[in-house]
Design a protein around this motif. Structure first.
Motif, PDB file in Angstrom:
ATOM      1  N   TYR A  54       0.830  -1.214   0.000  1.00  0.00           N
ATOM      2  CA  TYR A  54       0.000   0.000   0.000  1.00  0.00           C
ATOM      3  C   TYR A  54       0.859   1.257   0.000  1.00  0.00           C
ATOM      4  CZ  TYR A  54      -4.381  -2.531   0.786  1.00  0.00           C
ATOM      5  OH  TYR A  54      -5.485  -3.347   0.646  1.00  0.00           O
ATOM      6  N   HIS A  78       1.136   4.511  -2.462  1.00  0.00           N
ATOM      7  CA  HIS A  78       0.841   5.836  -1.915  1.00  0.00           C
ATOM      8  C   HIS A  78       2.135   6.449  -1.360  1.00  0.00           C
ATOM      9  CE1 HIS A  78      -3.006   3.633  -1.750  1.00  0.00           C
ATOM     10  NE2 HIS A  78      -3.561   4.800  -1.993  1.00  0.00           N
ATOM     11  N   LEU A 114      -8.433  -2.815   6.302  1.00  0.00           N
ATOM     12  CA  LEU A 114      -8.744  -2.890   4.879  1.00  0.00           C
ATOM     13  C   LEU A 114      -8.454  -4.262   4.297  1.00  0.00           C
ATOM     14  CD1 LEU A 114      -9.599  -1.298   2.342  1.00  0.00           C
ATOM     15  CD2 LEU A 114      -7.202  -0.631   2.070  1.00  0.00           C
ATOM     16  N   ARG A 146     -15.330  -2.816   6.822  1.00  0.00           N
ATOM     17  CA  ARG A 146     -15.548  -1.858   5.724  1.00  0.00           C
ATOM     18  C   ARG A 146     -16.943  -1.247   5.786  1.00  0.00           C
ATOM     19  NH1 ARG A 146     -12.472  -3.331   0.313  1.00  0.00           N
ATOM     20  NH2 ARG A 146     -10.556  -4.244   1.121  1.00  0.00           N
ATOM     21  N   LYS A 186     -15.477   6.007   3.435  1.00  0.00           N
ATOM     22  CA  LYS A 186     -14.628   5.562   2.319  1.00  0.00           C
ATOM     23  C   LYS A 186     -13.856   4.311   2.736  1.00  0.00           C
ATOM     24  CE  LYS A 186     -14.062  10.198   0.352  1.00  0.00           C
ATOM     25  NZ  LYS A 186     -13.109  11.254  -0.070  1.00  0.00           N
ATOM     26  N   ASP A 231     -13.442   1.472   1.517  1.00  0.00           N
ATOM     27  CA  ASP A 231     -12.707   0.681   0.535  1.00  0.00           C
ATOM     28  C   ASP A 231     -11.389   1.329   0.127  1.00  0.00           C
ATOM     29  OD1 ASP A 231     -14.667  -1.290   0.469  1.00  0.00           O
ATOM     30  OD2 ASP A 231     -15.798  -0.280  -1.115  1.00  0.00           O
ATOM     31  N   GLU A 232     -11.072   2.467   0.737  1.00  0.00           N
ATOM     32  CA  GLU A 232      -9.841   3.176   0.391  1.00  0.00           C
ATOM     33  C   GLU A 232      -8.826   3.088   1.521  1.00  0.00           C
ATOM     34  OE1 GLU A 232     -10.699   7.165  -0.748  1.00  0.00           O
ATOM     35  OE2 GLU A 232     -12.255   6.589  -2.201  1.00  0.00           O
ATOM     36  N   GLY A 264      -6.515   4.645   4.015  1.00  0.00           N
ATOM     37  CA  GLY A 264      -6.396   5.930   4.665  1.00  0.00           C
ATOM     38  C   GLY A 264      -5.993   5.814   6.121  1.00  0.00           C
ATOM     39  N   SER A 294      -4.023  -7.191  -5.678  1.00  0.00           N
ATOM     40  CA  SER A 294      -5.283  -6.462  -5.616  1.00  0.00           C
ATOM     41  C   SER A 294      -6.380  -7.410  -5.132  1.00  0.00           C
ATOM     42  CB  SER A 294      -5.647  -5.904  -6.989  1.00  0.00           C
ATOM     43  OG  SER A 294      -5.940  -6.965  -7.888  1.00  0.00           O
TER      44      SER A 294
END
Length: 504
Positions: free
Chosen positions: A324, A328, A370, A408, A415, A417-418, A420, A481
């Motif tokens: 991840y 990012h 996540l 989730r 959000k 599914d993102e 953060g 993924s």
């Protein structure tokens, strides 16, 4: 007359079949109809045969209920798919049992041993004993010897990246590292330190990778919502490969071989006046209480219970954190700046730094949320008739908490599914929020006993890796993924390469 009898017989047969299909316990949650042999399991596969945790979310949407009721084989089963109901399921005292199924007995000598999949007096006694004594060797609390050993393992990993030995060269190439493969030995060794007081040397790490392969094979052949091999275990004799029985048996044998060798070595060197780890404590208890649950079989299965998470789930979480962060780079930069400011470069991060590295800790929390690899947790069982959210739950009902969906839930995680990590930080102070609502390790009496140990070890590895290296997408451009994860009891990534560069 005969045609009339035949018609009456067929009508009776159809009526019985309709009654069977519609048959459900009173006040049971909504869900798919019950089919002969497999119950509603085939309906679930029709929603998503690869990722049943996602199929259950789709099913919940169809029936407009976060709580589902269906038959898995001949057993009534309740599944939760939102945060609130999953939390309530995990904490409910009547829901703390475990099912007696084929795959559980396969891994424990066709009996019921260990702590992960047992219930009743055996489970209560052995869980209490193991937690009390494992703490003495650093499992769940601060322990200088354990932390020193983990630091040595972290240094070994860093050395592997800088200068790999022969056995590691297949996992380090031209400024890239293969994950999670490179991480497995260190995490297994951390657990072995608490169990035996010793670790496997770097030149024998292939032994630990062999254990990890066996565990992953078992988990990938085990369908978390039950699976055909548990519903119809007799069918494995007819279709051993189709029902994954061959893979399960081969994988289980690999784990048993590792544990057997470990126990043989520990017994030969056992000294009741110098207890090195949990295994020695258990062996001493066996001598004191020969007619009890303290047996060779119980010890062997308990060791598997403790080694399995460190062989897969924990190192995979760190690997996914790096994946991840490679996606990012701004969040990776934030972690780098934090570690530089608090720890610097002159020493490795320690657990004393943990409270001062909130962003690094938030990254781990976010990956656990996540990327919940134990998507459907471990199936629970109702131990007495009760009610749950207005529904009647008969004794013996199976209970499946969809942890992946709960973590989730948009009602709790904006959000969701993102990726953060900032969601776990106070927006005003930047400090870590005290409350972590996620349920990656479960809740209640069935909370994973290794949660504290796992979080500490993951923090030490991730912070050290980020202190020393930057990570980026590899030359092949591949990152795991959701669409190409390997399904099973643990939802796991394929091995993947990351570019790694020493930080200036």
């Amino acid at each position: 007359m005969q045609p009339l009898l035949a018609v009456l017989f067929l009508c009776g047969l159809v009526a019985c079949l309709i009654k069977f299909i519609r048959g459900r316990p009173p006040l049971f949650p909504p869900g798919p109809p019950r089919l002969p042999v497999y119950g509603g399991y085939l309906h679930l596969l029709a929603y998503n045969y690869r990722y049943t945790h996602k199929g259950l979310v789709a099913m919940a949407a169809k029936y407009k209920s976060p709580v589902l009721g269906m038959y898995v084989g001949s057993t009534p089963t309740i599944i939760t798919t939102d945060f609130a109901s999953t939390r309530e399921l995990l904490l409910k005292p009547e829901f703390q049992g475990r099912p007696d199924i084929f795959t559980v007995r396969l891994r424990s000598f066709n009996e019921l041993w260990g702590v992960l999949f047992t219930e009743g007096p055996l489970w209560a006694e052995q869980r209490r004993f193991s937690l009390r004594h494992l703490r003495d060797f650093g499992f769940g609390r601060r322990f200088d010897k354990m932390e020193a050993a983990t630091e040595e393992e972290v240094r070994t990993l860093l050395d592997s990246i800088r200068c790999p030995v022969a056995a590691e060269k297949g996992m380090v190439r031209d400024g890239e590292v293969l994950l999670p493969d490179l991480l497995y030995p260190g995490f297994i060794n951390a657990t072995l330190q608490t169990l035996t007081g010793e670790r496997v040397a770097r030149d024998r790490h292939d032994k630990l990778r062999g254990l990890s392969r066996a565990v992953r094979l078992f988990q990938r052949h085990l369908e978390p919502s039950g699976g055909a091999v548990n519903i119809t275990p007799w069918a494995r004799h007819l279709l051993p490969d189709t029902l994954s029985a061959t893979g399960l048996e081969r994988a289980n044998q690999g784990v048993q071989d590792f544990v057997d060798e470990l126990l043989e070595r520990e017994k030969l060197s056992f000294d009741e006046n110098a207890l090195r780890g949990f295994v020695d404590v258990f062996l001493a208890e066996m001598r004191k209480r020969p007619d009890s649950h303290f047996t060779d079989k119980q010890l062997a299965v308990m060791l598997a219970d403790f080694l399995i998470p460190s062989s897969t789930a924990v190192p995979i979480t760190v690997a996914m954190a790096l994946a991840y962060l490679a996606q990012h780079p701004d969040k990776q930069d934030a972690a780098h700046l934090e570690i530089d400011a608090v720890v610097g470069r002159g020493r490795l991060p320690t657990l004393d730094d943990r409270s001062s590295l909130p962003y690094t800790e938030a990254i781990l929390r976010e990956v656990l949320r996540l990327d919940t690899n134990t998507a459907l947790s471990v199936t629970h069982k109702c131990t007495q008739d009760t009610f749950f959210r207005g529904y009647f739950v008969p004794k013996g009902t199976l209970l499946i908490p969809n942890i992946w969906a709960a973590n989730r839930d948009p009602a709790v995680f904006e959000k969701g599914d993102e990726f953060g990590p900032e969601r776990f930080l106070d927006s005003r102070t930047g400090t870590l929020k005290k409350k972590d609502p996620t349920m990656a390790f479960g809740l209640g009496k069935r909370l994973c006993p290794g949660e504290t140990f796992s979080r500490q070890t993951m923090f030490l590895y991730l912070s050290a890796l980020l202190q020393n290296y930057s990570f980026a997408v590899s030359a092949d451009g591949y990152l795991p993924s959701e669409e190409d994860m390997i399904p099973g009891f643990l939802v796991t990534p394929k091995s993947f390469w990351l570019r790694v560069a020493a930080r200036p």
